[in-house]
Write a protein that holds these residues in place. Structure first.
Motif, PDB file in Angstrom:
ATOM      1  N   VAL A 242       0.752  -1.158  -0.066  1.00 29.02           N
ATOM      2  CA  VAL A 242       0.031   0.090   0.074  1.00 29.02           C
ATOM      3  C   VAL A 242       0.712   1.167  -0.109  1.00 29.02           C
ATOM      4  O   VAL A 242       0.527   2.036  -0.590  1.00 29.02           O
ATOM      5  CB  VAL A 242      -1.072  -0.100   1.300  1.00 29.02           C
ATOM      6  N   ASP A 243       2.097   1.097   0.559  1.00 33.47           N
ATOM      7  CA  ASP A 243       3.071   2.109   0.444  1.00 33.47           C
ATOM      8  C   ASP A 243       3.246   2.877  -0.784  1.00 33.47           C
ATOM      9  O   ASP A 243       3.629   3.945  -1.101  1.00 33.47           O
ATOM     10  CB  ASP A 243       4.233   1.955   1.120  1.00 33.47           C
ATOM     11  N   ASN A 244       3.186   2.008  -1.801  1.00 34.05           N
ATOM     12  CA  ASN A 244       3.460   2.477  -3.359  1.00 34.05           C
ATOM     13  C   ASN A 244       2.317   3.303  -3.924  1.00 34.05           C
ATOM     14  O   ASN A 244       2.542   3.928  -4.904  1.00 34.05           O
ATOM     15  CB  ASN A 244       3.547   1.144  -3.876  1.00 34.05           C
ATOM     16  N   ASP A 284       3.341   3.486  12.818  1.00 35.70           N
ATOM     17  CA  ASP A 284       4.569   3.988  12.117  1.00 35.70           C
ATOM     18  C   ASP A 284       4.253   3.991  10.604  1.00 35.70           C
ATOM     19  O   ASP A 284       4.738   4.959   9.871  1.00 35.70           O
ATOM     20  CB  ASP A 284       5.713   2.740  12.128  1.00 35.70           C
ATOM     21  N   ARG A 285       3.446   3.214   9.922  1.00 33.10           N
ATOM     22  CA  ARG A 285       3.034   3.411   8.554  1.00 33.10           C
ATOM     23  C   ARG A 285       2.284   4.747   8.574  1.00 33.10           C
ATOM     24  O   ARG A 285       2.462   5.300   7.263  1.00 33.10           O
ATOM     25  CB  ARG A 285       2.211   2.151   7.991  1.00 33.10           C
ATOM     26  N   TRP A 289       3.173   7.795   5.997  1.00 28.11           N
ATOM     27  CA  TRP A 289       2.231   8.105   4.914  1.00 28.11           C
ATOM     28  C   TRP A 289       2.016   9.737   5.008  1.00 28.11           C
ATOM     29  O   TRP A 289       1.949  10.133   3.970  1.00 28.11           O
ATOM     30  CB  TRP A 289       0.854   7.358   4.987  1.00 28.11           C
ATOM     31  N   ARG A 290       1.682  10.170   6.159  1.00 29.13           N
ATOM     32  CA  ARG A 290       1.354  11.397   6.283  1.00 29.13           C
ATOM     33  C   ARG A 290       2.618  12.203   5.996  1.00 29.13           C
ATOM     34  O   ARG A 290       2.536  13.498   5.486  1.00 29.13           O
ATOM     35  CB  ARG A 290       1.066  11.722   7.570  1.00 29.13           C
ATOM     36  N   LYS A 291       4.029  11.957   6.320  1.00 29.12           N
ATOM     37  CA  LYS A 291       5.106  12.616   5.918  1.00 29.12           C
ATOM     38  C   LYS A 291       5.112  12.700   4.493  1.00 29.12           C
ATOM     39  O   LYS A 291       5.822  13.683   4.017  1.00 29.12           O
ATOM     40  CB  LYS A 291       6.425  11.553   6.502  1.00 29.12           C
ATOM     41  N   MET A 292       4.873  11.594   4.024  1.00 31.12           N
ATOM     42  CA  MET A 292       5.089  11.489   2.255  1.00 31.12           C
ATOM     43  C   MET A 292       3.894  12.388   1.518  1.00 31.12           C
ATOM     44  O   MET A 292       4.060  13.014   0.740  1.00 31.12           O
ATOM     45  CB  MET A 292       4.919  10.156   1.804  1.00 31.12           C
ATOM     46  N   CYS A 293       2.875  12.234   2.111  1.00 28.72           N
ATOM     47  CA  CYS A 293       1.505  12.776   1.659  1.00 28.72           C
ATOM     48  C   CYS A 293       0.496  13.702   2.747  1.00 28.72           C
ATOM     49  O   CYS A 293      -0.202  13.131   3.505  1.00 28.72           O
ATOM     50  CB  CYS A 293       0.756  12.154   1.018  1.00 28.72           C
TER      51      CYS A 293
END
Length: 439
Positions: A242-244, A284-285, A289-293
């Motif tokens: 899902v990270d992708n 952690d995920r 995710w929020r750091k990325m988006c």
């Protein structure tokens, strides 16, 4: 003479798609769908059997249809196993009982009791928009698979809908393209387990617009992201891959919105629930995710009072909730479902404790949701208009799925037609909805 069919659709968006397919076939065969029992030659009831209250609603609908019309075809999630037996015993005069996604069986029963005006052609494309849509023109549910491979102890969906069967990616993308060409501005991707899309096909390569595309969640999202409309993901289990898709959200190719049914946070309870991905480090995920988006909206559902849930388990859940800061959350008190493995688990939680925990959970989440919505005041957002109400228009931002999330109330904008995409400035918010002025 036109043959007339009444239709009752109950349950989740996946069942709604089943209803659309049946109604499409009825239309292609020359039947007219009518809104009253008196005008119908027979009535089709598409049932829901997920929890006891849904089953009772389905039985009540069948009872009413039998009383008011007398010729009833039953389909859907209550049409399999013990529930089907209950229906036949309770209503011995029903014409037919079939399970979910049984399109041809339903049509066969309709043909038997009221022959079609013109012959059914199974080679005709039966997918909306050429057929019937039960959602407004500007959004549509895109079902990518049927069934589920998981065996969560509280759930009987695999018994009703079977194991995972993914639709070929070319079929899914062609349907999405037709919907967009017909005016759809938002595609809501649904399944029992969107993250598992294609696993049963070993991620087989299909073709869309003459190019190869793997039958896999990431490639599906990439292709949908090219269509120039909102793409919203539902029922996503937090597997590592899902990270992708988060970078696609950060780049604006699909909506920064994930609907993930976490269900609980205690490892002990999750293990008892037999939840997939329960060992993933979800906090952690979420932070990654929020750091990325940073604009990512997360919605989820939880169960409190599951058998064996201790005070410590529940307190851990509340602490997790504070750390996760989810945007949209639904919570249910555990109730047994006939046929579910969880029924045999020891240490049931007393009803009064379930209620107390539910109230504490909802109070905590309402505070979190209100704060996250308050933080949007003064910001400019895109709003997809759904309808008008009084002098205002009601719509949704990227953070709001239809029916289950809040709305954006665009003040003094009743003139805006459904399907309009506008920019607005947020002026106020409560625990669920926000108010905005058009720009």
């Amino acid at each position: 003479m036109t043959q007339k069919v009444g239709f009752i659709s109950l349950g989740c968006p996946k069942a709604l798609v089943d209803s659309e397919r049946i109604l499409t076939q009825l239309k292609l065969d020359g039947y007219s769908v009518v809104p009253s029992y008196d005008d119908a030659d027979l009535v089709v009831v598409n049932t829901c059997g997920f929890i006891d209250s849904a089953k009772q609603e389905s039985l009540d609908a069948i009872s009413e249809a039998m009383s008011e019309n007398g010729k009833v075809i039953v389909t859907g999630c209550m049409g399999k196993g013990k529930d089907a037996e209950i229906i036949r015993e309770s209503f011995p005069n029903v014409l037919s009982v079939t399970g979910p996604a049984a399109y041809e069986e339903v049509m066969g029963a309709v043909h038997e009791y009221i022959p079609p005006v013109r012959d059914h052609n199974p080679h005709v494309d039966l997918v909306p928009p050429q057929g019937v849509k039960l959602t407004p023109r500007h959004y549509a549910y895109l079902k990518i698979s049927e069934g589920c491979n998981h065996r969560c102890s509280f759930c009987i969906i695999p018994d009703m809908r079977g194991d995972l069967v993914s639709r070929p990616i070319g079929d899914v993308l062609n349907e999405a393209e037709r919907l967009v060409n017909a005016g759809t501005r938002e595609l809501l991707v649904i399944s029992q387990d969107t993250s598992a899309y294609g696993v049963d096909l070993k991620y087989r390569t299909g073709f869309w617009q003459g190019r190869p595309v793997k039958t896999r969640m990431q490639e599906l999202c990439e292709a949908l992201g090219e269509m120039g409309v909102w793409v919203r993901l539902h029922y996503v289990y937090p597997y590592p891959h899902v990270d992708n898709v988060i970078p696609l959200m950060a780049e604006g190719k699909i909506l920064p919105y994930l609907d993930i049914p976490f269900q609980h946070a205690s490892p002990t309870v999750l293990k008892a629930m037999q939840r997939p991905a329960h060992q993933e480090k979800t906090l952690d995920r979420i932070h990654a995710w929020r750091k990325m988006c940073p604009d990512l909206t997360l919605r989820s559902t939880f169960i409190v009072g599951f058998p064996g849930e201790t005070d410590a388990d529940f307190e851990l859940l509340l602490d997790w909730l504070e750390d996760a800061q989810l945007d949209r959350v639904g919570c249910f008190q555990y109730s047994p479902v006939e046929g579910a493995a969880a029924n045999a688990l020891p240490n049931p939680v007393p009803e009064e404790v379930k209620q107390e925990r539910w109230e504490r959970f909802m109070a905590a989440q309402q505070r979190i949701s209100a704060a996250r919505l308050q933080a949007k005041i003064g910001k400019t957002i895109d709003v997809l208009i759904d309808r008008s109400e009084g002098v205002n228009a009601l719509g949704r931002s990227f953070a709001d799925a239809p029916e289950i999330d809040g709305v954006v109330i665009v003040e003094d904008s009743a003139h805006l037609p459904a399907g309009s995409l506008i920019k607005a400035r947020v002026t106020a918010a409560d625990e669920y909805d926000i108010w905005a002025e058009p720009l």
